[in-house]
Design a protein around this motif. Structure first.
Motif, PDB file in Angstrom:
ATOM      1  N   GLY A 104       2.272  -4.916  -0.125  1.00  0.00           N
ATOM      2  CA  GLY A 104       3.326  -5.201   1.328  1.00  0.00           C
ATOM      3  C   GLY A 104       3.310  -3.616   1.730  1.00  0.00           C
ATOM      4  O   GLY A 104       2.931  -2.648   1.072  1.00  0.00           O
ATOM      5  N   PHE A 105       3.595  -3.670   3.145  1.00  0.00           N
ATOM      6  CA  PHE A 105       3.510  -2.185   3.782  1.00  0.00           C
ATOM      7  C   PHE A 105       4.510  -2.216   4.841  1.00  0.00           C
ATOM      8  O   PHE A 105       5.014  -3.475   5.163  1.00  0.00           O
ATOM      9  CB  PHE A 105       2.270  -1.951   4.223  1.00  0.00           C
ATOM     10  CG  PHE A 105       1.762  -2.771   5.428  1.00  0.00           C
ATOM     11  CD1 PHE A 105       2.160  -2.304   6.959  1.00  0.00           C
ATOM     12  CD2 PHE A 105       1.223  -3.883   5.247  1.00  0.00           C
ATOM     13  CE1 PHE A 105       1.809  -3.019   7.962  1.00  0.00           C
ATOM     14  CE2 PHE A 105       0.878  -4.786   6.570  1.00  0.00           C
ATOM     15  CZ  PHE A 105       1.057  -4.307   7.865  1.00  0.00           C
ATOM     16  N   GLY A 160       7.570   6.010  23.163  1.00  0.00           N
ATOM     17  CA  GLY A 160       7.734   4.854  22.641  1.00  0.00           C
ATOM     18  C   GLY A 160       8.142   4.664  21.223  1.00  0.00           C
ATOM     19  O   GLY A 160       8.022   5.870  20.723  1.00  0.00           O
ATOM     20  N   LEU A 161       8.256   3.544  20.919  1.00  0.00           N
ATOM     21  CA  LEU A 161       8.570   3.221  19.532  1.00  0.00           C
ATOM     22  C   LEU A 161       7.807   1.905  18.997  1.00  0.00           C
ATOM     23  O   LEU A 161       7.611   1.066  19.761  1.00  0.00           O
ATOM     24  CB  LEU A 161      10.187   2.844  19.046  1.00  0.00           C
ATOM     25  CG  LEU A 161      10.461   2.269  17.843  1.00  0.00           C
ATOM     26  CD1 LEU A 161      10.219   3.418  16.802  1.00  0.00           C
ATOM     27  CD2 LEU A 161      11.877   1.802  17.968  1.00  0.00           C
ATOM     28  N   SER A 162       7.003   2.128  17.824  1.00  0.00           N
ATOM     29  CA  SER A 162       6.242   1.163  17.221  1.00  0.00           C
ATOM     30  C   SER A 162       6.560   1.030  15.843  1.00  0.00           C
ATOM     31  O   SER A 162       6.716   1.827  15.068  1.00  0.00           O
ATOM     32  CB  SER A 162       4.834   1.456  17.247  1.00  0.00           C
ATOM     33  OG  SER A 162       4.085   0.251  16.986  1.00  0.00           O
ATOM     34  N   VAL A 163       6.596  -0.679  15.458  1.00  0.00           N
ATOM     35  CA  VAL A 163       7.053  -0.856  14.016  1.00  0.00           C
ATOM     36  C   VAL A 163       6.003  -1.763  13.494  1.00  0.00           C
ATOM     37  O   VAL A 163       5.750  -2.853  14.356  1.00  0.00           O
ATOM     38  CB  VAL A 163       8.412  -1.067  13.753  1.00  0.00           C
ATOM     39  CG1 VAL A 163       9.440   0.153  13.908  1.00  0.00           C
ATOM     40  CG2 VAL A 163       8.855  -2.324  14.662  1.00  0.00           C
ATOM     41  N   GLN A 164       5.609  -1.903  12.232  1.00  0.00           N
ATOM     42  CA  GLN A 164       4.966  -3.013  11.747  1.00  0.00           C
ATOM     43  C   GLN A 164       5.389  -3.208  10.181  1.00  0.00           C
ATOM     44  O   GLN A 164       5.615  -2.142   9.571  1.00  0.00           O
ATOM     45  CB  GLN A 164       3.355  -2.621  11.910  1.00  0.00           C
ATOM     46  CG  GLN A 164       2.532  -3.735  11.581  1.00  0.00           C
ATOM     47  CD  GLN A 164       1.075  -3.252  11.872  1.00  0.00           C
ATOM     48  OE1 GLN A 164       0.577  -2.171  11.748  1.00  0.00           O
ATOM     49  NE2 GLN A 164       0.142  -4.431  12.383  1.00  0.00           N
ATOM     50  N   ALA A 165       5.129  -4.261   9.721  1.00  0.00           N
ATOM     51  CA  ALA A 165       5.422  -4.781   8.591  1.00  0.00           C
ATOM     52  C   ALA A 165       4.261  -5.826   8.035  1.00  0.00           C
ATOM     53  O   ALA A 165       4.197  -6.679   8.948  1.00  0.00           O
ATOM     54  CB  ALA A 165       6.780  -4.964   7.992  1.00  0.00           C
ATOM     55  N   GLY A 166       3.971  -5.898   6.616  1.00  0.00           N
ATOM     56  CA  GLY A 166       3.352  -7.253   6.202  1.00  0.00           C
ATOM     57  C   GLY A 166       3.215  -7.187   4.974  1.00  0.00           C
ATOM     58  O   GLY A 166       3.627  -6.420   4.213  1.00  0.00           O
ATOM     59  N   GLY A 167       2.364  -7.948   4.508  1.00  0.00           N
ATOM     60  CA  GLY A 167       2.142  -8.184   2.913  1.00  0.00           C
ATOM     61  C   GLY A 167       0.733  -9.003   2.762  1.00  0.00           C
ATOM     62  O   GLY A 167       0.282  -9.582   3.572  1.00  0.00           O
ATOM     63  N   ALA A 168       0.145  -9.135   1.642  1.00  0.00           N
ATOM     64  CA  ALA A 168      -0.916  -9.764   1.156  1.00  0.00           C
ATOM     65  C   ALA A 168      -0.958 -10.293  -0.186  1.00  0.00           C
ATOM     66  O   ALA A 168      -0.196  -9.436  -0.929  1.00  0.00           O
ATOM     67  CB  ALA A 168      -2.306  -8.890   1.497  1.00  0.00           C
ATOM     68  N   TYR A 169      -1.800 -11.080  -0.548  1.00  0.00           N
ATOM     69  CA  TYR A 169      -1.879 -11.716  -1.892  1.00  0.00           C
ATOM     70  C   TYR A 169      -3.312 -11.958  -2.042  1.00  0.00           C
ATOM     71  O   TYR A 169      -3.950 -12.562  -1.322  1.00  0.00           O
ATOM     72  CB  TYR A 169      -0.877 -12.910  -2.166  1.00  0.00           C
ATOM     73  CG  TYR A 169      -0.966 -13.381  -3.487  1.00  0.00           C
ATOM     74  CD1 TYR A 169      -0.608 -12.743  -4.687  1.00  0.00           C
ATOM     75  CD2 TYR A 169      -1.720 -14.676  -3.710  1.00  0.00           C
ATOM     76  CE1 TYR A 169      -0.483 -13.016  -5.986  1.00  0.00           C
ATOM     77  CE2 TYR A 169      -1.954 -15.287  -5.036  1.00  0.00           C
ATOM     78  CZ  TYR A 169      -1.471 -14.342  -6.017  1.00  0.00           C
ATOM     79  OH  TYR A 169      -1.502 -14.843  -7.271  1.00  0.00           O
ATOM     80  N   ARG A 170      -3.744 -11.593  -3.184  1.00  0.00           N
ATOM     81  CA  ARG A 170      -5.231 -11.797  -3.748  1.00  0.00           C
ATOM     82  C   ARG A 170      -5.362 -12.472  -5.120  1.00  0.00           C
ATOM     83  O   ARG A 170      -4.696 -11.872  -6.084  1.00  0.00           O
ATOM     84  CB  ARG A 170      -6.012 -10.573  -3.554  1.00  0.00           C
ATOM     85  CG  ARG A 170      -5.896  -9.950  -2.273  1.00  0.00           C
ATOM     86  CD  ARG A 170      -6.355  -8.539  -2.181  1.00  0.00           C
ATOM     87  NE  ARG A 170      -6.039  -7.904  -1.128  1.00  0.00           N
ATOM     88  CZ  ARG A 170      -4.911  -7.094  -0.873  1.00  0.00           C
ATOM     89  NH1 ARG A 170      -3.810  -7.386  -1.606  1.00  0.00           N
ATOM     90  NH2 ARG A 170      -4.789  -6.521   0.469  1.00  0.00           N
ATOM     91  N   SER A 171      -5.785 -13.530  -5.216  1.00  0.00           N
ATOM     92  CA  SER A 171      -6.139 -13.995  -6.683  1.00  0.00           C
ATOM     93  C   SER A 171      -7.425 -14.521  -7.106  1.00  0.00           C
ATOM     94  O   SER A 171      -8.082 -15.299  -6.066  1.00  0.00           O
ATOM     95  CB  SER A 171      -4.994 -15.109  -6.870  1.00  0.00           C
ATOM     96  OG  SER A 171      -5.101 -15.899  -8.147  1.00  0.00           O
ATOM     97  N   ALA A 213      -3.184  -2.497   6.238  1.00  0.00           N
ATOM     98  CA  ALA A 213      -2.397  -1.958   7.117  1.00  0.00           C
ATOM     99  C   ALA A 213      -2.883  -0.864   7.918  1.00  0.00           C
ATOM    100  O   ALA A 213      -2.121  -0.213   8.570  1.00  0.00           O
ATOM    101  CB  ALA A 213      -0.863  -1.140   6.626  1.00  0.00           C
ATOM    102  N   ALA A 214      -4.060  -0.330   7.665  1.00  0.00           N
ATOM    103  CA  ALA A 214      -4.683   0.762   8.003  1.00  0.00           C
ATOM    104  C   ALA A 214      -5.049   0.618   9.539  1.00  0.00           C
ATOM    105  O   ALA A 214      -5.536  -0.445  10.051  1.00  0.00           O
ATOM    106  CB  ALA A 214      -5.914   1.043   7.270  1.00  0.00           C
ATOM    107  N   ARG A 215      -4.834   1.596  10.186  1.00  0.00           N
ATOM    108  CA  ARG A 215      -5.116   1.504  11.592  1.00  0.00           C
ATOM    109  C   ARG A 215      -6.456   2.167  11.903  1.00  0.00           C
ATOM    110  O   ARG A 215      -7.338   1.674  12.707  1.00  0.00           O
ATOM    111  CB  ARG A 215      -4.279   2.614  12.509  1.00  0.00           C
ATOM    112  CG  ARG A 215      -2.806   1.951  12.561  1.00  0.00           C
ATOM    113  CD  ARG A 215      -1.878   3.023  13.310  1.00  0.00           C
ATOM    114  NE  ARG A 215      -2.268   3.044  14.694  1.00  0.00           N
ATOM    115  CZ  ARG A 215      -1.545   3.383  15.649  1.00  0.00           C
ATOM    116  NH1 ARG A 215      -0.335   3.715  15.442  1.00  0.00           N
ATOM    117  NH2 ARG A 215      -1.798   3.507  16.924  1.00  0.00           N
ATOM    118  N   GLU A 216      -6.906   2.936  10.658  1.00  0.00           N
ATOM    119  CA  GLU A 216      -8.602   3.240  10.383  1.00  0.00           C
ATOM    120  C   GLU A 216      -8.686   3.947   9.234  1.00  0.00           C
ATOM    121  O   GLU A 216      -7.979   4.246   8.523  1.00  0.00           O
ATOM    122  CB  GLU A 216      -8.619   4.232  11.642  1.00  0.00           C
ATOM    123  CG  GLU A 216      -7.960   5.522  11.688  1.00  0.00           C
ATOM    124  CD  GLU A 216      -8.283   6.496  12.996  1.00  0.00           C
ATOM    125  OE1 GLU A 216      -8.615   6.036  14.088  1.00  0.00           O
ATOM    126  OE2 GLU A 216      -8.052   7.933  12.455  1.00  0.00           O
TER     127      GLU A 216
END
Length: 689
Positions: free
Chosen positions: A250-251, A208-219, A140-143
């Motif tokens: 998730g984030f 303005g308005l900005s939203v973001q969501a997501g997730g990841a899986y590692r195995s 999720a990092a922007r930087e």
């Protein structure tokens, strides 16, 4: 704030999709608006999104050196964890310790002297004063930025040798920013990793308005064992014992900006993981640990005003609240078959952080201030055994004043600026379980820094500072499943540091060549070290002074699409035992010389190739069985990556594919005594954005 500059240039390994601040801008007056950030005194560099390029470094008035990481480099693993990404950064040493934790060291300091911040909220003020970088998701990092050396007094308490800053919700709303993405891949061991992020931006005038969501899986079932390393008889000869990982994360981030410039943001990320702890191969009685479950949730809410008029002139104000909560279980087994559990440790952690920051113009200068307050609560339950609760409170009040000495174009010292800072720090432990309490401790920090441009193509910066770190709850009170005797009388550690840096650009041999360097000297007193008690147990004591001096160099030359570059770190780290000054123990995991280099360029069919080599000189560790220093032989590692980008339609604009061969020669490279890095590994991955 000094304007950001862009200029193409390549760096060592694709890991250098980052580069940072070695020397200071010092040019220009205070801008009309100062964006929110953790270290406002430091100007950093914006990188191009996809190319294996970096821009010309800009320096900070503070005297701190920094690098910024692009997570879209083909060299960086898709959906990376923080430890994986930081292995691509020059000058720092990332290693896995005997607890299975990935930690960071540089310039003679160790992991507890470095801070990890997410949107300004520290992840390293908890029970252990550090965090396991192998578990922190950063998709999720922007930087991601690494500040090393002369850190700002505004970062908060317990920041000595450097800061890893991760930006999620901070940063202005940008309609052009690519918020949607899919990435993933597989490697030759059968490991799989993938993630998705979705977002949207609504713009209205200047806001303005900005939203973001997501997730990841590692195995993964385990990492490959280098060819030159043998495990015990009967174990898999190709895979490192107990090196498996199952990790889901998730984030969510959201940010609103008014047309007047005021803003509010929130961010949250969390993970759940199960992992093995690889046993050390060089000791008679290694750790036989597994972590069957660990969970963590980190959330931040921040708000700030626009840069505007105040009763005393112009300025802005920012406040943030952060919560870091998690729990973990450690199982200790009787043997290396990991079947019979003999002891368990359950931990429940919560850290609450409050931060307030402000900037205000004072004449031609800017006064910056920050107040950070944090409380950590740790509940520990040992089976068989009992339950204990611990609490620690830390506070830091800091201020910095930056002002010009000369305007741009004013002769030899064009655009010279200076920064003065001081802090007051306090630490207390109001709850100590059934162990000995201790009184609250106060200490101070200070910093001076300056920068100037010498001529047209040379920049110079200098800085000096003093900072302190209070011992963590774990250092004071933990028994670590019977391995340690607590010592609640530990005193704060103190770091005094000086550094100077210069950068220059020349045109030679038909190429633009840029060379940069930093000289540093630092002294670390009252260092907390592990000492053996002669019965197999250890105790932490203030026993050492660590002095370090060194030189850091970066270089790059470009001929069109071809680039050649490298980096070098030379350091002399000496250790003095304050009880036995005649003894000269070796500094652990601090090699005298580290050299890296890369060469990259286009191939037929639109491909790009990059080869990178890293050589590390001999280093030392303390052998717990022998209670003496032992050496690790010099090592050399070679990595290759071939990548290609495609233009696609639909919700994405770019498809990036890459094939990497890590540790091509299957070299034996030890992170720590008895703990080798993975052997040769083939990885295929993609990114859509």
């Amino acid at each position: 704030m000094t304007p950001r500059l862009e200029r193409g240039m390549g760096w060592r390994r694709a890991k250098w999709l980052l580069i940072g601040v070695l020397c200071a801008p010092g040019a220009g007056e205070v801008a009309a608006q100062v964006p929110d950030s953790v270290a406002r005194d430091t100007t950093v560099v914006r990188l191009r999104e996809l190319r294996i390029e970096a821009t010309r470094p800009i320096a900070s008035v503070s005297g701190a050196s920094a690098v910024r990481l692009s997570l879209q480099s083909p060299r960086v693993a898709a959906v990376p964890l923080l430890g994986e990404a930081l292995r691509e950064v020059p000058f720092v040493h990332v290693r896995e310790n005997s607890r299975g934790e990935t930690q960071l060291t540089l310039r003679g300091t160790e992991s507890r002297q470095l801070a990890v911040l997410v949107d300004g909220v520290p992840l390293t003020l908890g029970w252990d004063a550090r965090t396991d970088l192998s578990l922190i998701p950063i998709e999720a990092a922007r930087e991601v930025e690494l500040f090393r050396g002369i850190s700002s007094v505004l970062h908060g308490p317990n920041v000595l040798g450097g800061v890893v800053s991760i930006q999620l919700g901070h940063g202005s709303v940008d309609p052009e920013l690519r918020l949607n993405g899919v990435q993933g891949g597989v490697d030759a061991t059968g490991a799989a990793f993938g993630g998705v992020r979705l977002g949207r931006t609504w713009s209205s005038g200047e806001g303005g308005l900005s939203v973001q969501a997501g997730g990841a899986y590692r195995s993964r079932d385990g990492v490959p064992l280098p060819g030159g390393v043998d495990q015990l008889a009967g174990m898999d000869p190709d895979r490192r014992l107990n090196s498996d990982l199952d990790h889901a994360s998730g984030f969510f981030t959201g940010r609103y900006e008014s047309e007047a410039g005021a803003w509010v943001s929130m961010s949250a990320f969390g993970y759940r993981a199960e992992k093995g702890v690889p046993p050390e191969l060089h000791v008679r009685d290694p750790r036989r640990w597994r972590i069957p479950e660990t969970r963590r949730l980190v959330g931040t809410v921040s708000a700030g005003t626009a840069w505007g008029r105040t009763p005393l002139g112009t300025g802005d104000f920012e406040v943030s609240i952060g919560v870091d909560a998690g729990d973990a279980q450690i199982d200790e087994f009787a043997t290396l078959d990991y079947e019979d559990v003999v002891e368990q440790e359950f931990a429940d952690d919560r850290t609450l952080t409050l931060r307030a920051l402000s900037d205000h113009e004072v004449g031609e200068g800017v006064l910056r201030s920050a107040l950070t307050w944090a409380e950590t609560r740790h509940v520990e339950r040992i089976v068989p055994g009992g339950k204990s609760t611990y609490r620690q409170r830390l506070m830091s009040l800091g201020g910095e004043f930056e002002f010009p000495l000369a305007r741009p174009g004013a002769g030899f010292w064009s655009g010279a600026r200076i920064s003065l800072g001081a802090s007051f720090d306090r630490g207390s432990t109001p709850e100590t379980g059934d162990r000995e309490p201790r009184e609250a401790l106060d200490d101070w920090g200070a910093r001076i820094g300056g920068s100037a441009q010498l001529g047209d193509r040379i920049r110079l910066h200098m800085g000096a500072s003093r900072r302190v770190r209070f011992p963590s709850l774990r250092e004071l009170y933990s028994g670590a499943l019977g391995r340690f005797v607590p010592n609640p009388r530990l005193a704060p550690e103190a770091l005094r540091a000086v550094e100077t840096g210069v950068t220059g650009t020349i045109d030679a041999l038909g190429a633009e060549i840029e060379v940069q360097g930093v000289l540093f000297i630092q002294s670390f007193s009252n260092a907390i070290v592990r000492t053996g008690l002669g019965d197999g147990r250890f105790r932490r004591e203030n026993r050492r002074r660590i002095d370090a001096a060194g030189l850091e160099l970066l270089g790059d030359a470009r001929w069109g699409e071809f680039s050649v570059g490298g980096d070098l770190t030379w350091q002399d780290v000496s250790v003095t035992d304050e009880r036995f000054p005649a003894l000269r123990p070796r500094a652990e995991y601090q090699p005298e010389l580290t050299v890296g280099g890369h060469i990259g360029g286009p191939l037929p069919g639109g491909l790009r190739a990059r080869a990178a080599v890293e050589a590390v000189a001999r280093q030392f560790c303390v052998h717990p069985d022998l209670e003496t220093d032992v050496s690790l032989d010099p090592t050399t590692r070679l990595d290759l990556v071939v990548s290609r980008e495609f233009t696609v339609g639909g919700p994405f604009r770019t498809l990036q594919t890459s094939l990497s061969l890590d540790n091509l020669a299957d070299a034996t490279v030890f992170d720590q005594c008895g703990l080798p890095q993975p052997g040769r590994l083939l990885r295929l991955q993609f990114r859509l954005f």
